[in-house]
Design a protein around this motif. Sequence first.
Motif, PDB file in Angstrom:
ATOM      1  N   GLY A  79      13.569  23.437  29.294  1.00  0.00           N
ATOM      2  CA  GLY A  79      13.928  23.666  30.687  1.00  0.00           C
ATOM      3  C   GLY A  79      14.592  25.006  30.906  1.00  0.00           C
ATOM      4  N   VAL A  80      14.240  26.001  30.065  1.00  0.00           N
ATOM      5  CA  VAL A  80      14.820  27.347  30.159  1.00  0.00           C
ATOM      6  C   VAL A  80      13.792  28.290  30.777  1.00  0.00           C
ATOM      7  N   PRO A  81      14.144  29.084  31.779  1.00  0.00           N
ATOM      8  CA  PRO A  81      13.199  30.045  32.353  1.00  0.00           C
ATOM      9  C   PRO A  81      12.679  31.001  31.286  1.00  0.00           C
ATOM     10  N   ALA A  82      11.409  31.385  31.397  1.00  0.00           N
ATOM     11  CA  ALA A  82      10.838  32.298  30.404  1.00  0.00           C
ATOM     12  C   ALA A  82       9.793  33.196  31.051  1.00  0.00           C
ATOM     13  N   VAL A  83       9.825  34.472  30.615  1.00  0.00           N
ATOM     14  CA  VAL A  83       8.835  35.468  31.032  1.00  0.00           C
ATOM     15  C   VAL A  83       8.260  36.084  29.770  1.00  0.00           C
ATOM     16  N   VAL A  84       6.929  36.137  29.678  1.00  0.00           N
ATOM     17  CA  VAL A  84       6.277  36.723  28.512  1.00  0.00           C
ATOM     18  C   VAL A  84       5.384  37.880  28.968  1.00  0.00           C
ATOM     19  N   ALA A  85       4.830  38.607  27.991  1.00  0.00           N
ATOM     20  CA  ALA A  85       3.937  39.737  28.263  1.00  0.00           C
ATOM     21  C   ALA A  85       4.608  40.771  29.165  1.00  0.00           C
ATOM     22  N   CYS A  86       5.882  41.074  28.875  1.00  0.00           N
ATOM     23  CA  CYS A  86       6.665  42.014  29.686  1.00  0.00           C
ATOM     24  C   CYS A  86       6.837  43.309  28.897  1.00  0.00           C
ATOM     25  N   PRO A  87       5.986  44.314  29.126  1.00  0.00           N
ATOM     26  CA  PRO A  87       6.025  45.547  28.326  1.00  0.00           C
ATOM     27  C   PRO A  87       7.371  46.261  28.445  1.00  0.00           C
ATOM     28  N   GLY A  88       7.850  46.766  27.324  1.00  0.00           N
ATOM     29  CA  GLY A  88       9.075  47.556  27.321  1.00  0.00           C
ATOM     30  C   GLY A  88      10.357  46.759  27.382  1.00  0.00           C
ATOM     31  N   ALA A  89      10.273  45.440  27.304  1.00  0.00           N
ATOM     32  CA  ALA A  89      11.481  44.619  27.449  1.00  0.00           C
ATOM     33  C   ALA A  89      12.527  44.931  26.384  1.00  0.00           C
ATOM     34  N   THR A  90      12.086  45.222  25.172  1.00  0.00           N
ATOM     35  CA  THR A  90      13.057  45.464  24.095  1.00  0.00           C
ATOM     36  C   THR A  90      13.792  46.792  24.256  1.00  0.00           C
ATOM     37  N   ARG A  91      13.407  47.602  25.232  1.00  0.00           N
ATOM     38  CA  ARG A  91      14.151  48.834  25.514  1.00  0.00           C
ATOM     39  C   ARG A  91      15.360  48.579  26.420  1.00  0.00           C
ATOM     40  N   ILE A  92      15.502  47.348  26.895  1.00  0.00           N
ATOM     41  CA  ILE A  92      16.680  46.999  27.698  1.00  0.00           C
ATOM     42  C   ILE A  92      17.927  47.144  26.819  1.00  0.00           C
ATOM     43  N   PRO A  93      18.920  47.864  27.245  1.00  0.00           N
ATOM     44  CA  PRO A  93      20.121  48.035  26.406  1.00  0.00           C
ATOM     45  C   PRO A  93      20.832  46.702  26.186  1.00  0.00           C
ATOM     46  N   PRO A  94      21.240  46.413  24.964  1.00  0.00           N
ATOM     47  CA  PRO A  94      21.970  45.170  24.692  1.00  0.00           C
ATOM     48  C   PRO A  94      23.217  45.064  25.562  1.00  0.00           C
ATOM     49  N   GLY A  95      23.463  43.872  26.081  1.00  0.00           N
ATOM     50  CA  GLY A  95      24.656  43.631  26.884  1.00  0.00           C
ATOM     51  C   GLY A  95      24.504  43.892  28.360  1.00  0.00           C
ATOM     52  N   VAL A  96      23.451  44.630  28.744  1.00  0.00           N
ATOM     53  CA  VAL A  96      23.219  44.894  30.165  1.00  0.00           C
ATOM     54  C   VAL A  96      22.799  43.588  30.837  1.00  0.00           C
ATOM     55  N   ARG A  97      23.265  43.365  32.053  1.00  0.00           N
ATOM     56  CA  ARG A  97      22.935  42.115  32.742  1.00  0.00           C
ATOM     57  C   ARG A  97      21.483  42.135  33.204  1.00  0.00           C
ATOM     58  N   VAL A  98      20.838  40.995  33.029  1.00  0.00           N
ATOM     59  CA  VAL A  98      19.410  40.858  33.333  1.00  0.00           C
ATOM     60  C   VAL A  98      19.199  39.556  34.100  1.00  0.00           C
ATOM     61  N   MET A  99      18.252  39.571  35.034  1.00  0.00           N
ATOM     62  CA  MET A  99      17.840  38.346  35.722  1.00  0.00           C
ATOM     63  C   MET A  99      16.338  38.162  35.523  1.00  0.00           C
ATOM     64  N   ALA A 100      15.937  36.994  35.053  1.00  0.00           N
ATOM     65  CA  ALA A 100      14.520  36.706  34.816  1.00  0.00           C
ATOM     66  C   ALA A 100      14.086  35.533  35.685  1.00  0.00           C
ATOM     67  N   ASP A 101      12.959  35.717  36.360  1.00  0.00           N
ATOM     68  CA  ASP A 101      12.374  34.679  37.208  1.00  0.00           C
ATOM     69  C   ASP A 101      11.167  34.099  36.478  1.00  0.00           C
ATOM     70  N   GLY A 102      11.315  32.893  35.939  1.00  0.00           N
ATOM     71  CA  GLY A 102      10.247  32.273  35.155  1.00  0.00           C
ATOM     72  C   GLY A 102       9.103  31.752  35.972  1.00  0.00           C
ATOM     73  N   THR A 103       9.178  31.852  37.292  1.00  0.00           N
ATOM     74  CA  THR A 103       8.046  31.475  38.152  1.00  0.00           C
ATOM     75  C   THR A 103       7.192  32.695  38.474  1.00  0.00           C
ATOM     76  N   SER A 104       7.829  33.748  38.992  1.00  0.00           N
ATOM     77  CA  SER A 104       7.080  34.944  39.406  1.00  0.00           C
ATOM     78  C   SER A 104       6.811  35.902  38.256  1.00  0.00           C
ATOM     79  N   GLY A 105       7.642  35.853  37.207  1.00  0.00           N
ATOM     80  CA  GLY A 105       7.519  36.820  36.109  1.00  0.00           C
ATOM     81  C   GLY A 105       8.345  38.069  36.304  1.00  0.00           C
ATOM     82  N   ASP A 106       9.124  38.143  37.390  1.00  0.00           N
ATOM     83  CA  ASP A 106       9.968  39.318  37.636  1.00  0.00           C
ATOM     84  C   ASP A 106      11.143  39.344  36.663  1.00  0.00           C
ATOM     85  N   VAL A 107      11.426  40.526  36.112  1.00  0.00           N
ATOM     86  CA  VAL A 107      12.610  40.739  35.275  1.00  0.00           C
ATOM     87  C   VAL A 107      13.372  41.919  35.866  1.00  0.00           C
TER      88      VAL A 107
END
Length: 550
Positions: A189-217
């Motif tokens: 029951g955890v939101p999840a987004v896959v196939a998101c190019p460049g995600a690992t370039r997000i700096p650690p600790g920076v706040r992020v919001m992921a929408d597991g319905t639309s795929g928006d990060v």
Amino acid sequence: MGVSPGIGHGPAYVLTVSVPEPPEGATFTGEADQEKERAMAALTQVAGELEARGNRAGGEAEEILKAQALMAEDPGLVVKVRTLIDRGLAAPRAVFEAFTKYRDVLAGSGGYLGERAADLNDIRDRVIALLYGQVMPGLPARAAEPYVLVARDLAPADTALLSKSQVAAFVTEEGGPTSHTAILARAMGVPAVVACPGATRIPPGVRVMADGTSGDVRVEPAESDVADAVSADTARLSALASARGPGRTADGHPVPLLANVGGPAELHAAVAAEAEGIGLYRTEFLFLDRAEPPSTEEQVRAYRAAVEAFPGGKVVVRTLDSGADKPLAFLPAAAEPNPALGERGLRRFKRFPEVMEAQLAALAAVGAEELHVMAPMVATAEEAGWFARECRAKGLRHAGVMIEIPAAALRARDLLAQVDFLSIGTNDLAQYAFAADRQLGVMSPLQDPWQPALLDLVAMAANAASRAGKPCGICGESAADPALACVLVGLGADTLSMGAAALPAVRAGLAAHTLTQCRLAADAARAQRTAAEARVAARARLPELGRLGL
């Protein structure tokens, strides 16, 4: 791509795997037998660790990790590792090359098999780390608040023991709707987004919001945006929770909502999701990965468990669908240039009638009125008639066929003269209608269930069933999309079957629209030229989906 609905927000925890690739051509000192023993010991230890994690995790994670444990000791891989060591390669390099070869084969297959490639990568890295005496990178034991876990891809061993109290969402650069990240996220029951190019370039600790319905990060979203998204998600969850009871449209047209089940382990989830029965009970789980067929007693226990889980509800069992991507060791198959077009499903029963005899006898032994039996890969009325006669000779009262081949949809009326019901498998029907291998990733646009030509074939079969006064259900994954579920009902489907996790959203979507709205949405979708246009046109006539957040 959103693969598990909901809004998750928190600090990013970026998981990076740093197990080095062993040097090309690396050799060993000492005896080859000792090097092989070292490699085998590492494989065995990793397999044991994966199985132990699975036992601790339970549920779907346990099944997945036990399958990975088997992969770690796969006889073909073991032979390849030993052969490479005999050629002089050191154990870490031999493991790397053996696993990478199989990984590349899977990745090239695309689809479900392609998404298993990440599993081999994880096993490979764990074995190599063990051989080098390194510790695999892991997740934080404690965190001040739930975090958004970001990675190139995630292995079940990383995520199996997590909970919603630890992780707010998953975001990966790779993966798809059938990747293990997606499967486990939905189970948790955890939101999840896959196939998101460049995600690992997000700096650690920076706040992020992921929408597991639309795929928006969103990186560093405004607090007001987070509040609005959470509020909308709360409304969605409230709407899903309020949609209870049997499936029906807003004006009371009944649409029984059934579950696709791949074995006894999935029955509990189907019951918990208030499925009204089983629309597709895949019996392959009884036959795969074994040297001989299951006994009659074993089959009877499995089929009876399904019937007992849904007293009074319909249980539709698909007979063994072997061949192509599901080979069986005890049913020898000749090499085929295109297995998807070769001996599959009912065609295999023609060659091995004793297997069908045993399966039908086991189904008959259950003796339940609610039991419906259908054959896969039926192309002609002659095949449908042969299967129906075999079922009736065993005393089975409800015999049906899958509509997966365009010829069957085009001549559905002829098949209905022989059988009691139809069930449309939209996944394979799309594969054969568009000559697009469902396991080949580059063909995925043609596998889109919104393709108007596919909707035409569904309408043909459903209309033929209606004229014959016999039921026609949908058991492909297309029914899991709330908008497409409404369209399928508008096309004439009597029942819808899907994975248990999709049932609440589909129930809510149907309950918010009348049968007339569903029919208008179906007509609008079929009038379009492309899948994207069909989706937009249908949703425009299903206005409540947006309010429900579906």
